[in-house]
Design a protein around this motif. Structure first.
Motif, PDB file in Angstrom:
ATOM      1  N   LYS A 649       0.493  -1.272   0.262  1.00 36.88           N
ATOM      2  CA  LYS A 649      -0.122  -0.112   0.633  1.00 36.88           C
ATOM      3  C   LYS A 649       0.947   1.686   0.012  1.00 36.88           C
ATOM      4  CE  LYS A 649      -4.430  -2.088   2.103  1.00 36.88           C
ATOM      5  NZ  LYS A 649      -4.938  -2.481   4.001  1.00 36.88           N
ATOM      6  N   GLY A 650       2.183   1.258  -0.175  1.00 41.00           N
ATOM      7  CA  GLY A 650       3.656   1.880   0.044  1.00 41.00           C
ATOM      8  C   GLY A 650       3.284   2.759   1.510  1.00 41.00           C
ATOM      9  N   LYS A 651       2.933   1.848   2.222  1.00 39.79           N
ATOM     10  CA  LYS A 651       4.066   2.300   3.446  1.00 39.79           C
ATOM     11  C   LYS A 651       5.433   2.067   4.095  1.00 39.79           C
ATOM     12  CE  LYS A 651       3.110   2.281   8.142  1.00 39.79           C
ATOM     13  NZ  LYS A 651       2.582   1.338   9.310  1.00 39.79           N
ATOM     14  N   LEU A 652       5.512   3.388   4.396  1.00 40.13           N
ATOM     15  CA  LEU A 652       7.657   3.342   4.345  1.00 40.13           C
ATOM     16  C   LEU A 652       7.959   2.679   5.832  1.00 40.13           C
ATOM     17  CD1 LEU A 652       9.905   3.654   3.172  1.00 40.13           C
ATOM     18  CD2 LEU A 652       9.230   6.372   3.892  1.00 40.13           C
ATOM     19  N   THR A 653       8.574   1.899   6.405  1.00 42.29           N
ATOM     20  CA  THR A 653       9.199   2.074   7.320  1.00 42.29           C
ATOM     21  C   THR A 653      10.761   2.108   7.335  1.00 42.29           C
ATOM     22  OG1 THR A 653       9.049  -0.286   7.422  1.00 42.29           O
ATOM     23  CG2 THR A 653       7.199   0.910   8.818  1.00 42.29           C
ATOM     24  N   VAL A 654      11.372   2.367   8.528  1.00 47.48           N
ATOM     25  CA  VAL A 654      12.857   1.802   8.450  1.00 47.48           C
ATOM     26  C   VAL A 654      13.399   1.160   9.572  1.00 47.48           C
ATOM     27  CG1 VAL A 654      14.326   3.353   8.481  1.00 47.48           C
ATOM     28  CG2 VAL A 654      12.906   3.902   6.991  1.00 47.48           C
ATOM     29  N   PRO A 655      13.413  -0.233   9.341  1.00 48.17           N
ATOM     30  CA  PRO A 655      13.647  -1.251  10.178  1.00 48.17           C
ATOM     31  C   PRO A 655      15.200  -0.537  10.622  1.00 48.17           C
ATOM     32  CG  PRO A 655      12.890  -1.927   7.679  1.00 48.17           C
ATOM     33  CD  PRO A 655      13.620  -0.762   7.499  1.00 48.17           C
ATOM     34  N   ARG A 656      16.133  -0.443   9.681  1.00 50.89           N
ATOM     35  CA  ARG A 656      17.630  -0.489  10.132  1.00 50.89           C
ATOM     36  C   ARG A 656      18.901   0.553   9.836  1.00 50.89           C
ATOM     37  NH1 ARG A 656      22.460  -5.129  10.149  1.00 50.89           N
ATOM     38  NH2 ARG A 656      23.703  -4.160  10.036  1.00 50.89           N
ATOM     39  N   VAL A 657      19.338   1.696  10.641  1.00 49.13           N
ATOM     40  CA  VAL A 657      19.935   3.423   9.579  1.00 49.13           C
ATOM     41  C   VAL A 657      20.984   2.362  10.523  1.00 49.13           C
ATOM     42  CG1 VAL A 657      20.696   4.802   9.740  1.00 49.13           C
ATOM     43  CG2 VAL A 657      17.878   4.455   9.923  1.00 49.13           C
ATOM     44  N   ASP A 658      22.513   2.639   9.288  1.00 48.60           N
ATOM     45  CA  ASP A 658      24.180   2.234  10.280  1.00 48.60           C
ATOM     46  C   ASP A 658      24.436   3.829   9.756  1.00 48.60           C
ATOM     47  OD1 ASP A 658      24.554  -0.573  11.465  1.00 48.60           O
ATOM     48  OD2 ASP A 658      23.071  -0.498   9.272  1.00 48.60           O
ATOM     49  N   THR A 659      25.245   4.854  10.459  1.00 49.84           N
ATOM     50  CA  THR A 659      26.527   5.282  10.597  1.00 49.84           C
ATOM     51  C   THR A 659      27.726   5.879  10.767  1.00 49.84           C
ATOM     52  OG1 THR A 659      24.188   6.376  10.225  1.00 49.84           O
ATOM     53  CG2 THR A 659      26.073   8.028  10.687  1.00 49.84           C
ATOM     54  N   ALA A 660      28.571   5.829   9.623  1.00 51.72           N
ATOM     55  CA  ALA A 660      30.158   5.626  10.410  1.00 51.72           C
ATOM     56  C   ALA A 660      30.042   7.165   9.944  1.00 51.72           C
ATOM     57  CB  ALA A 660      30.631   5.245   9.142  1.00 51.72           C
ATOM     58  N   ILE A 661      31.062   7.455  11.171  1.00 52.68           N
ATOM     59  CA  ILE A 661      30.929   8.750  10.931  1.00 52.68           C
ATOM     60  C   ILE A 661      32.583   9.194  11.268  1.00 52.68           C
ATOM     61  CG2 ILE A 661      30.484   9.291  13.931  1.00 52.68           C
ATOM     62  CD1 ILE A 661      30.191  12.106  13.573  1.00 52.68           C
ATOM     63  N   ASP A 662      33.207  10.082  10.960  1.00 50.96           N
ATOM     64  CA  ASP A 662      34.584  10.545  10.996  1.00 50.96           C
ATOM     65  C   ASP A 662      34.848  11.976  11.722  1.00 50.96           C
ATOM     66  OD1 ASP A 662      37.761  11.201  11.452  1.00 50.96           O
ATOM     67  OD2 ASP A 662      37.913  10.483   9.575  1.00 50.96           O
ATOM     68  N   CYS A 663      34.349  12.104  12.808  1.00 54.13           N
ATOM     69  CA  CYS A 663      34.520  13.640  13.108  1.00 54.13           C
ATOM     70  C   CYS A 663      36.289  13.620  14.009  1.00 54.13           C
ATOM     71  CB  CYS A 663      33.803  13.996  14.708  1.00 54.13           C
ATOM     72  SG  CYS A 663      33.574  12.250  16.123  1.00 54.13           S
ATOM     73  N   GLY A 664      37.224  13.501  13.671  1.00 52.15           N
ATOM     74  CA  GLY A 664      38.257  13.079  14.275  1.00 52.15           C
ATOM     75  C   GLY A 664      38.881  13.167  15.352  1.00 52.15           C
ATOM     76  N   THR A 665      39.154  14.014  16.964  1.00 53.59           N
ATOM     77  CA  THR A 665      39.741  13.629  17.770  1.00 53.59           C
ATOM     78  C   THR A 665      38.098  14.365  18.490  1.00 53.59           C
ATOM     79  OG1 THR A 665      41.743  13.943  18.029  1.00 53.59           O
ATOM     80  CG2 THR A 665      40.601  13.945  20.228  1.00 53.59           C
ATOM     81  N   TYR A 666      37.754  13.289  19.611  1.00 56.54           N
ATOM     82  CA  TYR A 666      36.652  13.604  19.720  1.00 56.54           C
ATOM     83  C   TYR A 666      36.342  13.557  21.903  1.00 56.54           C
ATOM     84  CZ  TYR A 666      36.294   8.176  20.028  1.00 56.54           C
ATOM     85  OH  TYR A 666      36.672   7.456  19.948  1.00 56.54           O
ATOM     86  N   VAL A 667      35.205  13.932  22.531  1.00 54.77           N
ATOM     87  CA  VAL A 667      35.222  14.370  23.727  1.00 54.77           C
ATOM     88  C   VAL A 667      34.224  12.667  24.077  1.00 54.77           C
ATOM     89  CG1 VAL A 667      34.860  15.098  25.651  1.00 54.77           C
ATOM     90  CG2 VAL A 667      35.995  16.645  24.377  1.00 54.77           C
ATOM     91  N   ASN A 668      33.318  13.164  23.989  1.00 54.84           N
ATOM     92  CA  ASN A 668      32.348  11.983  24.764  1.00 54.84           C
ATOM     93  C   ASN A 668      31.678  11.446  23.703  1.00 54.84           C
ATOM     94  OD1 ASN A 668      30.399  10.911  25.498  1.00 54.84           O
ATOM     95  ND2 ASN A 668      30.117  12.619  27.292  1.00 54.84           N
ATOM     96  N   PRO A 669      31.812  10.060  22.963  1.00 56.34           N
ATOM     97  CA  PRO A 669      31.515   8.849  21.666  1.00 56.34           C
ATOM     98  C   PRO A 669      29.727   8.886  22.399  1.00 56.34           C
ATOM     99  CG  PRO A 669      33.215   8.049  23.723  1.00 56.34           C
ATOM    100  CD  PRO A 669      33.479   9.151  23.843  1.00 56.34           C
ATOM    101  N   GLU A 670      29.480   9.262  23.854  1.00 59.75           N
ATOM    102  CA  GLU A 670      28.223   8.663  23.986  1.00 59.75           C
ATOM    103  C   GLU A 670      27.202  10.052  23.454  1.00 59.75           C
ATOM    104  OE1 GLU A 670      24.014   9.735  25.674  1.00 59.75           O
ATOM    105  OE2 GLU A 670      25.856  10.599  25.968  1.00 59.75           O
ATOM    106  N   ARG A 671      27.653  11.279  23.073  1.00 65.12           N
ATOM    107  CA  ARG A 671      26.465  12.345  22.822  1.00 65.12           C
ATOM    108  C   ARG A 671      27.077  11.882  21.634  1.00 65.12           C
ATOM    109  NH1 ARG A 671      22.917  14.420  24.457  1.00 65.12           N
ATOM    110  NH2 ARG A 671      23.083  12.337  25.925  1.00 65.12           N
ATOM    111  N   ILE A 672      28.039  11.296  20.877  1.00 66.17           N
ATOM    112  CA  ILE A 672      28.707  11.246  19.123  1.00 66.17           C
ATOM    113  C   ILE A 672      27.263  10.773  19.211  1.00 66.17           C
ATOM    114  CG2 ILE A 672      29.797  10.801  17.453  1.00 66.17           C
ATOM    115  CD1 ILE A 672      31.920  11.531  18.861  1.00 66.17           C
ATOM    116  N   ALA A 673      26.754   9.365  19.884  1.00 69.85           N
ATOM    117  CA  ALA A 673      25.900   7.970  19.529  1.00 69.85           C
ATOM    118  C   ALA A 673      24.530   8.887  19.735  1.00 69.85           C
ATOM    119  CB  ALA A 673      25.851   7.324  19.770  1.00 69.85           C
ATOM    120  N   SER A 674      24.091   9.849  20.260  1.00 69.93           N
ATOM    121  CA  SER A 674      23.489  10.041  20.093  1.00 69.93           C
ATOM    122  C   SER A 674      22.290  11.440  19.591  1.00 69.93           C
ATOM    123  CB  SER A 674      22.559  10.891  21.837  1.00 69.93           C
ATOM    124  OG  SER A 674      21.188  12.024  22.286  1.00 69.93           O
ATOM    125  N   GLN A 675      23.534  12.415  19.362  1.00 65.76           N
ATOM    126  CA  GLN A 675      23.485  13.353  17.854  1.00 65.76           C
ATOM    127  C   GLN A 675      23.391  12.629  16.572  1.00 65.76           C
ATOM    128  OE1 GLN A 675      23.314  16.664  18.176  1.00 65.76           O
ATOM    129  NE2 GLN A 675      22.512  15.866  20.090  1.00 65.76           N
TER     130      GLN A 675
END
Length: 770
Positions: A649-675
Motif C-alpha cells: 500500500k506504499g507504507k514506508l518504514t525504516v527497520p535499520r540505519v547504520d552510520t559511520a562518522i569520522d569527526c576527528g578527535t572526540y570528547v564524548n562518544p555517547e553524545r556522538i551516538a545520540s546526535q
C-alpha cells in the motif's frame, strides 16, 4: 522610544555582504573582529601549541583564562563555567569535562555554571556550526592545565619543595617524595594568588592517563533534571510583577498593520492592555516584524485576547508568493546557465560529446525548525539597563542586538541563558528577545513574550526552498566524464540585504563547489533566485539539498550503468587525495584548509566502514531495499546506509540505519551516538513529511497536524553508529549537524532498491501509495 532606524547596520553587514569568507556570526558581525587565530595542539599530544583553527576569527575570538572559567571553593567543589548553550548536544557537559580532565578534578565534585552573555569576558559564545568542540577542545584543555599548574605551584610553596616534585591527582596535589597530600579546597586560596602560567609553557596530560575524555561514561549534567521535569527552560522563568504577552504578527513577510480593533480582546478576562509593536522594514536581520501585542496576567488569556482581535493588514509585495508557481520558476532557472562558481575542464563540451547524459532535477521545499520549545523570552528593562532570560544560541549576539535596539550601552545588558528545548539554528536569531525588551521598556515592567507553535511556523526563519539540477555525462564505458550542477535557492543573505539573488559563499561551500568527485570536467553554477520570506540557518543548512541531489544522482548513475551503489560511489570519489577545487576563497566552515582539508581518503573510509558494519549487500526481505550515501560537512565525514521497507500500500518504514562518522578527535562518544540517532529521526521526518508551502504570501501549515514529525512508531527501529578512531594528529570536527544530510539520499536510494521508483522531490508524502 529610542530605536535604531537601520538595523541592517547593526553588525556592518552591508559593508561585507560580498566578503567571501563568512560564518553565521561573521555575516552579522561583518567580519569586524580583532585577534588572531587560535593555535592548538594535535589533540592527543602533550604539546600546547600546534594546529590552527578558525576560532580566533569568530566575533571576540577565544579567551583562555582559568580565572574566568574555573573557581575552587574551600570545600573543594570546583565550579566550571559552560559558555555555550545547551540544546541537547551535551556541550554544557563536554566543554567543562575537558577542563576537569586536564586539571585532575574529580567529576563528582564539579559543578557546571551557565555563563551569561558576555563575549568580551568569555570569548565567542555562538552555539552553532557544529564548532564548539573543534574550536574549544584545546583552549579548554589549556584552561584546565593552567588551573592544575596553579594548584601545584601553591602546594609546592606550602611545602617548600620544587614544583617538579608535586603532581595533581584526582582532586588532590601529591608530593611524590614524602607522600604528603593537599586537597584542592585546602589549596584554593593560595592557588588563586598564583600567576596564570603562559600557554607556551603548559604540559597537557598524556592521553593514556585520561579518565573521562573519549570514554563515553559521563552523562550530561542536566540529564536528571530534564528527565524528571525539573529543568528550567525559557517558559519557566517567573519574575515578580511580570506581564505576559503574545503578538499578532504580519501574516506575510514584509506586511504592515493597517488598523486593529482591540475592543473584543480587552473583554477577555485577564487581558490588561493591547498595544502596537513597531516592526522594521524587511529585510531587517533579526528585528521584530511588528504587529499587535496583547498583554495579560497569564499566557492563556493573552492568546485568547489575540484570537479576539480584529486586524487589517497590507500584505505588501510578498503577498503573491505561491509555492507551486515559485517551484516552476526555480526549475526553469535551473535549466539555464547561471553564475559559474567552479569550472574545471570543459563540462559543456564533455556533456555534448558524452555517450549518455543522465539528468536529475531535485526539489526540496521550505522547512521549519519546529524545536519542541517555541521561542520565548523574558525581559526586564529599567531605565538604561536591561536583563533578558531566554533560550538563545547566541547570547553574545543577543546582548549586542538588545543594546543597539534599545539604544543603551552593551555593558548594561545582561543575557541569562536558559536550557534550550531544541534550537536547530532558529534560536540563533534573537527577534523574540528583542520583542520582550521593547515591550518591557514600553510597559515599565518585566514581560514574557511567548510564541506559539503556529507563531513559529508562520513567522520564523525558514530553511530555503531549493532546486538542484545535475547533468552527468558518461563515456561508452560508463565512466563519468562531465558533471554540471546548478543550484537555485533563495539565500540566507536576503534576510540582511534587499535584492540578494545569489547564494552567499558559505552556502555554496556546503556541498556544491566543494563536491569531491574525481571527474575531469566540472561546472557548478548558481542561477538567480529571489527570497519572499525570512530565510535562516537550519540544522546542516545548504548541505541538506546538496547531499540529497549529489547522492541521489550517484544512485541514478549506478542504476543506469548496472553498478552497485557503493561501488559507484567509491569510483566517483576516486583516489585518496586532498581535493583543492578551482574556487576562489573556498568556504571551509571557517576553518583553514591546512588543518581541515577535503580528504577523500577519510571520505572513502567512512563508506567502507559503514558498508562493512552495515553489511552492505546483505539479503533483505521482499519489499525491502538498502541505500547508501556519504557527505562531508562541518569538516566531518559521514556515510549512512538505510534499510527501508515499503508494503503493497506504499507504507514506508525504516527497520535499520547504520552510520559511520569520522569527526576527528572526540570528547564524548555517547553524545556522538545520540546526535547521529537524532539526525536519523530528523532526517526521516524531513524526508517523509517536511514541507512548508505558501499561498498568497502566507504559510499554509500551522502545527504538528500539518507539519508532521515522525512519531515513535515510525522512527527508525535500530540506529547503529560507528565512530572512526582518530589519528594522533587529527583535530576535532563537527557532530551536531553532519548526520542529517546523507540520510534522505540514502533513504531515497533504498526506496529505489525496494520499489524501482525514483523520488526526486521531497517530501515523499504520498508518492509511494499504490
Amino acid at each position: 522610544m529610542n530605536f535604531i532606524d537601520n538595523p541592517r547596520k547593526l553588525r556592518g553587514f552591508e559593508k561585507h555582504i560580498k566578503v567571501e569568507k563568512v560564518s553565521r556570526r561573521s555575516i552579522l558581525k561583518g567580519l569586524g573582529v580583532t585577534g588572531g587565530f587560535v593555535l592548538a595542539a594535535p589533540v592527543m599530544s602533550r604539546q600546547a601549541l600546534a594546529y590552527e583553527t578558525g576560532a580566533g576569527k569568530m566575533p571576540h575570538g577565544v579567551v583562555v583564562d582559568p580565572r574566568v572559567f574555573v573557581s575552587v571553593g574551600a570545600d573543594g567543589i570546583v565550579t566550571i563555567v559552560g559558555h555555550r548553550s545547551e540544546m541537547g548536544t551535551g556541550v554544557r557537559t563536554s566543554l567543562p569535562l575537558i577542563v576537569a580532565e586536564e586539571m585532575e578534578a574529580d567529576w563528582s565534585r564539579v559543578k557546571v555554571q551557565q555563563a551569561h552573555g558576555d563575549e568580551v569576558k568569555f570569548g565567542n559564545q555562538d552555539t552553532d556550526g557544529s564548532r564548539s568542540t573543534r574550536h574549544y577542545l584545546i583552549p579548554m584543555r589549556q584552561i584546565g592545565a593552567s588551573a592544575r599548574t596553579m594548584l601545584e605551584q601553591a602546594a609546592a610553596k606550602r611545602w617548600g619543595v620544587p614544583a617538579t616534585e608535586v603532581k595533581a591527582v584526582n582532586h588532590e596535589v601529591v608530593h611524590s617524595a614524602s607522600g604528603r597530600k593537599l586537597g584542592f579546597g585546602e589549596l584554593a586560596a593560595d592557588a588563586a594568588k598564583e600567576s596564570v602560567p603562559s600557554i607556551e609553557g603548559l604540559k597537557l596530560k598524556d592521553p593514556k592517563n585520561f579518565r573521562y575524555l573519549g570514554k563515553g561514561q559521563i552523562g550530561i549534567v542536566d540529564l536528571h533534571d530534564i528527565t524528571t521535569g525539573k529543568a528550567n527552560y525559557g517558559a519557566d522563568v517567573r519574575l515578580p510583577g511580570m506581564k505576559y504577552a503574545v503578538i499578532a504578527r504580519p501574516p506575510v513577510t514584509g506586511g504592515k498593520l493597517v488598523k486593529f480593533e482591540p475592543e473584543e480582546a480587552l473583554k477577555v478576562p485577564g487581558v490588561e492592555k493591547v498595544m502596537q509593536v513597531r516592526g522594521w522594514p524587511w529585510p531587517s536581520k533579526f528585528q521584530p516584524l511588528g504587529g499587535v501585542a496583547v498583554i495579560a496576567r497569564n499566557t492563556g488569556a493573552a492568546i485568547k485576547g489575540r484570537d479576539a482581535l480584529k486586524l487589517t493588514w497590507d500584505d505588501g509585495p510578498n503577498g503573491k508568493y505561491d509555492s507551486v508557481a515559485y517551484r516552476k520558476e526555480l526549475e526553469e532557472a535551473s535549466r539555464k546557465p547561471g553564475l559559474v562558481l567552479r569550472k574545471e575542464g570543459d563540462a559543456d563540451a564533455a556533456l555534448k560529446s558524452a555517450d549518455k547524459v543522465i539528468v536529475g532535477e531535485y526539489y526540496l521545499p521550505h522547512l521549519a525548525h519546529v524545536a519542541m520549545e517555541p521561542p520565548v523570552a523574558v525581559a526586564d528593562v529599567k531605565g538604561d539597563k536591561a536583563e533578558i532570560w531566554a533560550p538563545v544560541q547566541s547570547p553574545g549576539g543577543t546582548r549586542e542586538d538588545v543594546a543597539k535596539t534599545l539604544g543603551i550601552p552593551e555593558a548594561n545588558v545582561t543575557v541569562n541563558v536558559t536550557l534550550l528545548g531544541g534550537g536547530f539554528g532558529r534560536k540563533s536569531k534573537c527577534d523574540f528577545a528583542l520583542e520582550a525588551a521593547l515591550l518591557s521598556k514600553e510597559l515599565g515592567a518585566p514581560v514574557k513574550v511567548q510564541w506559539t507553535r503556529e507563531d513559529d511556523i508562520h513567522n520564523g526563519f525558514l530553511h530555503t526552498v531549493s532546486v538542484e539540477r545535475i547533468e552527468a555525462g558518461l563515456d561508452k564505458s560508463g565512466k563519468v566524464i562531465a558533471w554540471r550542477h546548478r543550484s537555485v535557492a533563495p539565500s540566507i543573505a536576503s534576510t540582511f540585504a534587499a535584492g540578494t539573488v545569489h547564494q552567499a559563499p558559505f552556502e555554496i561551500g556546503m556541498g556544491l563547489v566543494d563536491m569531491p568527485f574525481e571527474i575531469a570536467n566540472i561546472s557548478c553554477e548558481n542561477p538567480e533566485a529571489a527570497a519572499f520570506t525570512r530565510i535562516g540557518w537550519f540544522r546542516a543548512v545548504s548541505n541538506i539539498p546538496r547531499a540529497f541531489a549529489v547522492q541521489s544522482m550517484v544512485g541514478e548513475i549506478a542504476q543506469a550503468t548496472g553498478r552497485d551503489q557503493k561501488d559507484m560511489l567509491l569510483e566517483l570519489i576516486g583516489s585518496p587525495r586532498i581535493v583543492k577545487p578551482n574556487v576562489k576563497d573556498l568556504w571551509n566552515y571557517g576553518e583553514p584548509q591546512d588543518s581541515y582539508p577535503i580528504d577523500t581518503a577519510r571520505l572513502r573510509k567512512v563508506v567502507e566502514l559503514v558498508a562493512e558494519k552495515g553489511e552492505w549487500g546483505r539479503k533483505v526481505p521482499k519489499g525491502h531495499g538498502l541505500g547508501i550515501a556519504v557527505h562531508r560537512s562541518f569538516v566531518s565525514y559521514i556515510a549512512t546506509i538505510v534499510e527501508v521497507a515499503v508494503d503493497d500500500k506504499g507504507k514506508l518504514t525504516v527497520p535499520r540505519v547504520d552510520t559511520a562518522i569520522d569527526c576527528g578527535t572526540y570528547v564524548n562518544p555517547e553524545r556522538i551516538a545520540s546526535q547521529i540517532e537524532g539526525a536519523a529521526i530528523m532526517g526521516l521526518s524531513l524526508a517523509k513529511y517536511g514541507e512548508i508551502t505558501f499561498k498568497d504570501g502566507k504559510v499554509q501549515q500551522k502545527n504538528f497536524d500539518d507539519f508532521q514529525v515522525v512519531r515513535m512508531d515510525d522512527s527508525p527501529v535500530v540506529t547503529n553508529v560507528y565512530i572512526v578512531p582518530p589519528g594522533p594528529d587529527t583535530p576535532p570536527s563537527g557532530v551536531g549537524e553532519p548526520g542529517v544530510p546523507p540520510f534522505a539520499p540514502a533513504l531515497i536510494n533504498a526506496i529505489f532498491a525496494a520499489t524501482g521508483k525514483r523520488i526526486r522531490a521531497l517530501p515523499i508524502g504520498k508518492q509511494l501509495e499504490a
